[in-house]
Design an enzyme around this catalytic site. Structure first.
Site, mmCIF file in Angstrom:
data_model
loop_
_atom_site.group_PDB
_atom_site.id
_atom_site.type_symbol
_atom_site.label_atom_id
_atom_site.label_comp_id
_atom_site.label_asym_id
_atom_site.label_seq_id
_atom_site.Cartn_x
_atom_site.Cartn_y
_atom_site.Cartn_z
ATOM 1 N N HIS A 138 3.313 3.372 3.517
ATOM 2 C CA HIS A 138 4.877 3.580 3.100
ATOM 3 C C HIS A 138 5.112 5.030 3.460
ATOM 4 C CE1 HIS A 138 4.784 -0.472 1.694
ATOM 5 N NE2 HIS A 138 3.937 -0.036 0.611
ATOM 6 N N CYS A 230 -2.992 -3.437 7.461
ATOM 7 C CA CYS A 230 -3.260 -4.718 7.074
ATOM 8 C C CYS A 230 -4.546 -5.311 7.710
ATOM 9 C CB CYS A 230 -2.185 -5.810 7.419
ATOM 10 S SG CYS A 230 -0.385 -5.073 6.982
#
Length: 290
Positions: A138, A230
């Site tokens: 992020h 991910c």
């Protein structure tokens, strides 16, 4: 070092109970008064007004909120919602939209094998959270949405919820930027070709959701190189800004947007499409600062 959440001023945010959303029936002589309202006939020919649930929105998208503060805030809201449910009281859903400073987050079962750096000397802080999924990044230019909603009022189906979050982003990209995005089989998130634009990781406790989705808008993608995003090998991460810059097929107006304007447009579209997909009325609220 992997960090956990700390206390923060966000924990003082209070929830407001929602209005009673029970069915309202009206005698026949009053029906004409409501002819312009959205209504349906029930099996007994009485009228039931179809009202949307309320969703309070804390819109902090212009600010960089420290990850641990937002994380603690979410858990505090979840706790309050559980208390309201135990008392059989109504409460609105909640949506938080913001940006974070640069940080890596890992899910409950995330593997450190997907980190391309020494965990004892990370380039940014690393948080292991209770959400699902592997490591992600992020940072500034990425819009993060944290829906904290009671799935009892929607659909008690986690697959439906994940697909609905994806649908929000897919609609945003198509309706606002004419970008055709898609899902990939067995992979959660939103993709344009081989590039992943939106990552999704959630936690659900007693059917109340938290954590959420992150959409790369003007994000510097360099920090993604230091992880396997991910946990997916051989695929890329993309952003709206880069896609608009790569193709001249988009309207000229988009090429002239600065980063702030692009974030503004994307944020507006995210809130609109979230409201439509989840059939919620968005009520913007101000965060009390102490």
């Amino acid at each position: 070092m992997i960090l956990t959440a700390t206390s923060s001023f966000f924990c003082s945010v209070a929830l407001c109970p929602n209005l009673n959303q029970s069915k309202i029936r009206y005698p026949s002589h009053s029906r004409r008064i409501f002819c312009e309202l959205n209504r349906v006939l029930d099996p007994h020919n009485s009228i039931t007004l179809q009202t949307r649930k309320t969703c309070e929105c804390f819109d902090l998208y212009k600010e960089l909120i420290p990850y641990n503060e937002a994380w603690s805030w979410q858990k505090s809201i979840v706790k309050q919602k559980k208390a309201l449910i135990e008392r059989n009281e109504e409460c609105p859903d909640t949506l938080i939209i913001l940006q974070h400073g640069s940080v890596y987050t890992m899910g409950t079962g995330s593997s450190e094998a997907y980190l391309n750096f020494d965990i004892k000397d990370p380039p940014f802080q690393v948080y292991r959270t209770e959400r699902g999924g592997e490591v992600t990044y992020h940072g500034p230019g990425q819009l993060v949405m944290y829906p904290i909603i009671n799935l009892r009022n929607h659909k008690m189906d986690l697959h439906w919820y994940l697909r609905s979050l994806e649908e929000v982003v897919i609609r945003v990209l198509l309706s606002t930027f004419s970008i055709k995005a898609s899902r990939l089989e067995d992979l959660t998130g939103v993709w344009v070709g081989n590039q992943k634009l939106a990552a999704i990781g959630i936690r659900v406790s007693q059917w109340i959701t938290y954590h959420g989705l992150a959409l790369n808008v003007t994000t510097d993608l360099t920090p993604f190189r230091w992880i396997v995003p991910c946990g997916i090998q051989n695929r890329q991460v993309g952003s709206i800004k880069d896609l608009l810059g790569e193709s001249r097929s988009f309207p000229a107006d988009f090429h002239d947007l600065n980063d702030s304007e692009l974030l503004d447009i994307t944020r507006n579209s995210l809130i609109k499409e979230f409201s439509e997909v989840f059939q919620l009325d968005i009520h913007h609220k101000t965060l009390p600062m102490t």
